[in-house]
Design an enzyme around this catalytic site. Structure first.
Site, short mmCIF file in Angstrom:
data_model
loop_
_atom_site.label_atom_id
_atom_site.label_comp_id
_atom_site.label_asym_id
_atom_site.label_seq_id
_atom_site.Cartn_x
_atom_site.Cartn_y
_atom_site.Cartn_z
CG HIS A 119 -17.99 48.05 18.71
ND1 HIS A 119 -17.96 47.29 19.86
CD2 HIS A 119 -17.16 47.42 17.84
CE1 HIS A 119 -17.16 46.26 19.69
NE2 HIS A 119 -16.65 46.31 18.47
CG ASP A 120 -20.23 48.85 22.59
OD1 ASP A 120 -21.37 49.25 22.85
OD2 ASP A 120 -20.00 47.89 21.81
N GLY A 137 -12.84 48.30 20.13
CA GLY A 137 -14.10 48.37 20.84
C GLY A 137 -13.97 48.35 22.35
#
Length: 257
Positions: A119-120, A137
């Site tokens: 994520h991200d 992440g």
């Protein structure tokens, strides 16, 4: 061009010439651009935006919820650019609400089998992720970076443009542009990625300036602040050294030294 066994959510927006293979599942709020080819048994969850002329191989899983305990179901998304090669069993998660909300893949990247992007993460253009490489992440990866097989990056690490991360290296620190990491499980700087730079058209004078900056940062026995002062003067004649300085100023984790 869409196999009759594929399951397409009514809210998905798919260009007219997209190919979707057997048993693939395209979820709600997914947009897929022209010329993209999706193999069989692919799962794409939304919100996800995929550009044009991508090649997504069988069993890839894109746009799944982030593997983050803080994620509470807020709206986040995955954005993928154009002309990317995404091979078998690649997993790319959406962003998180407190991490910017978007996982982003640029253009012309190669993600080989079993690559994971958490994520991200923010990935630039023309990168290569070899088999089994992985990002935790919030990792930033610049243009033209190569991640060799079984390499990985700790959350919030930054990898500068044109860096080369050798096989099996696990990054816990930021890697400046042009630097080659190799040997040992925790990667150590081992010179600059000169071969990759030559292939991309860097001439001898540019490479020489980058080598000089590397020696200043890693081989002169200077503290980071003293090395930075010398790099400031070197940057007056080199855009590439200026890029290294800008990276140092943005670095949030300890620098790989």
């Amino acid at each position: 061009m869409i196999h009759p066994t594929a399951q397409i959510d009514p809210s998905a927006v798919i260009a007219s010439n997209v190919t979707i293979g057997a048993f693939s599942v395209i979820g709600a709020d997914v947009h897929i651009g022209e010329g993209t080819v999706i193999g069989p048994h692919v799962v794409i969850e939304g919100p996800t935006r995929i550009g044009r002329d991508n090649r997504i191989s069988q069993f890839a899983s894109l746009g799944g919820a982030p593997q983050d305990k803080k994620f509470a179901g807020e709206r986040t998304e995955l954005v993928i650019g154009d002309r990317n090669q995404i091979r078998e069993f690649v997993t790319i998660n959406r962003g998180t609400g407190d991490g910017g909300g978007v996982t982003r893949i640029g253009n012309d990247n190669w993600l080989l089998a079993y690559v994971h992007v958490a994520h991200d993460c923010q990935i630039g253009n023309h990168t290569v992720f070899s088999n089994y490489s992985a990002l935790a992440g919030h990792v930033e990866v610049g243009d033209w970076v190569v991640m060799a097989g079984f390499s990985g990056a700790h959350q919030f690490c930054k990898v500068g443009a044109h860096a080369f991360i050798g096989m099996g290296c696990l990054l816990g620190s930021d890697v400046p542009p042009f630097v080659m990491m190799a040997n040992e499980q925790r990667g150590r700087p081992r010179g600059i990625n000169s071969e990759g730079l030559k292939r991309r058209g860097f001439d001898a004078s540019r490479i020489s300036a980058i080598k000089r900056a590397y020696r200043t940062l890693y081989m002169a026995g200077l503290t980071l602040s003293d090395a930075r002062e010398q790099l400031v003067s070197q940057a007056a004649d080199s855009e590439d050294v200026r890029a290294m300085l800008e990276f140092l100023d943005r670095s949030e984790r300890s620098l790989a030294r």
